[in-house]
Motif scaffolding. Structure first.
Motif: not given
Length: 113
Positions: A70-99
């Protein structure tokens, strides 16, 4: 002892299990990079493979796991599949751990100031 702590709260078992599962999914360097990239915008497998330095087949497998978690979503456009983050709630966690990782390794952080 905790009775004396004002506003003390504890997560429930189900919430703690879901949080631990999400952290387990992010405990892989490639998946961490994928999530960081997807938090910046929607991408396809080929672009994500280029960004992470991983083979497209490996990226597809990682993305499938992230999608099932449940961390990413998909969107199909023709034969291509595009991925996106399921929400931006993980951004602060990743920012902290990468810092933290930048401090430990003495390398520049990808986190914008």
């Amino acid at each position: 002892m905790h009775e004396g702590i004002e506003d003390f709260t504890m997560p429930g078992d189900e919430q703690a299990r879901a949080a631990a599962d999400a952290l387990r999914m992010l405990a892989d360097p490639t998946r961490l990079k994928l999530m960081w990239a997807l938090l910046q915008g929607e991408e396809n497998v080929a672009c994500l493979a280029d960004l992470t330095g991983a083979r497209p087949t490996a990226v597809s497998q990682h993305l499938a796991k992230l999608r099932l978690a449940g961390l990413v979503h998909t969107r199909r456009e023709g034969t291509f599949v595009y991925y996106s983050a399921a929400g931006h709630h993980l951004r602060p966690l990743l920012e902290q751990v990468l810092s933290h990782a930048a401090d430990v390794t003495g390398t520049p952080s990808p986190v914008e100031s």
